[in-house]
Design a protein around this motif. Sequence first.
Motif, PDB file in Angstrom:
ATOM      1  N   HIS A 161       0.832  -1.200   0.000  1.00  0.00           N
ATOM      2  CA  HIS A 161       0.000   0.000   0.000  1.00  0.00           C
ATOM      3  C   HIS A 161       0.870   1.255   0.000  1.00  0.00           C
ATOM      4  O   HIS A 161       0.654   2.183  -0.791  1.00  0.00           O
ATOM      5  CB  HIS A 161      -0.929  -0.023   1.211  1.00  0.00           C
ATOM      6  N   LYS A 162       1.862   1.297   0.877  1.00  0.00           N
ATOM      7  CA  LYS A 162       2.720   2.476   0.978  1.00  0.00           C
ATOM      8  C   LYS A 162       3.592   2.644  -0.266  1.00  0.00           C
ATOM      9  O   LYS A 162       3.874   3.763  -0.682  1.00  0.00           O
ATOM     10  CB  LYS A 162       3.569   2.415   2.242  1.00  0.00           C
ATOM     11  N   GLU A 174       2.793   1.644  -3.382  1.00  0.00           N
ATOM     12  CA  GLU A 174       1.929   2.045  -4.507  1.00  0.00           C
ATOM     13  C   GLU A 174       1.377   3.454  -4.342  1.00  0.00           C
ATOM     14  O   GLU A 174       1.071   4.119  -5.327  1.00  0.00           O
ATOM     15  CB  GLU A 174       0.762   1.058  -4.662  1.00  0.00           C
ATOM     16  N   HIS A 175       1.229   3.893  -3.111  1.00  0.00           N
ATOM     17  CA  HIS A 175       0.645   5.216  -2.844  1.00  0.00           C
ATOM     18  C   HIS A 175       1.674   6.082  -2.117  1.00  0.00           C
ATOM     19  O   HIS A 175       1.467   6.491  -0.984  1.00  0.00           O
ATOM     20  CB  HIS A 175      -0.645   5.074  -2.031  1.00  0.00           C
ATOM     21  N   ARG A 176       2.760   6.359  -2.813  1.00  0.00           N
ATOM     22  CA  ARG A 176       3.869   7.105  -2.207  1.00  0.00           C
ATOM     23  C   ARG A 176       3.520   8.558  -1.909  1.00  0.00           C
ATOM     24  O   ARG A 176       4.094   9.167  -1.042  1.00  0.00           O
ATOM     25  CB  ARG A 176       5.097   7.044  -3.108  1.00  0.00           C
ATOM     26  N   THR A 218      -7.378  12.843  -7.946  1.00  0.00           N
ATOM     27  CA  THR A 218      -7.867  11.632  -7.275  1.00  0.00           C
ATOM     28  C   THR A 218      -8.194  11.970  -5.826  1.00  0.00           C
ATOM     29  O   THR A 218      -7.851  13.033  -5.325  1.00  0.00           O
ATOM     30  CB  THR A 218      -6.822  10.498  -7.288  1.00  0.00           C
ATOM     31  N   VAL A 235      -6.222   8.077  -0.551  1.00  0.00           N
ATOM     32  CA  VAL A 235      -6.374   6.633  -0.425  1.00  0.00           C
ATOM     33  C   VAL A 235      -6.347   6.277   1.055  1.00  0.00           C
ATOM     34  O   VAL A 235      -5.425   6.644   1.775  1.00  0.00           O
ATOM     35  CB  VAL A 235      -5.236   5.907  -1.178  1.00  0.00           C
TER      36      VAL A 235
END
Length: 193
Positions: A158-159, A161-163, A170, A173
């Motif tokens: 998760h971290k 991919e969503h830096r 968007t 997240v």
Amino acid sequence: MSIVVVTRPAFFAVSLGEALVHLRLVGDVDGYVAGIVLPGAQALVEELTGRRLTTTTLRLGLEMWPAGGEILLPGPPAASITSVTYLDDAGVRQTLAASNYVLDKDAEPAILAPAAGVTWPSARQASGSVQVTYVAGASSAADVEPSLRAAVLLACGHKYEHRELAIPGTSLVEVPVGIRDLCAPYDVRDRFA
């Protein structure tokens, strides 16, 4: 009440190699996964559970001894007590002898209490007057619950991919439900309210 990290973990619940395999990366040339993603993932799981996953030294600060005598130690599991100190009536920091207290490591959260026949000494009421320094967390990654290790791996993904906190166009997240679900059975945060 305050809690301070005295010594950060020397290792994580999952190894760098496990994280890289999970992320399908060949290497970590710039140390991004080792230095940011993996520590952040473990911190997220610790925040969601109120636990310390791997050996960490903490210092709990209290204004005074608790009325009931028992001190609940945040961040289970507690492994050992390093020191118990207090400000005496003159404002001088004193160290309590280890024979004056007992630690119930099996309780969750762990409980520090006066030894049989002992009462806590008189202490000045002030912020951080009573300080308990202790070691919490598992002594090896193998001792961390498999579900929590899985949560750390999912949090790594998760971290990674969503830096960025927010990507233009968007929405933010949130923490994925899978991570929350893996952490939920181990959540002890409500025991300190």
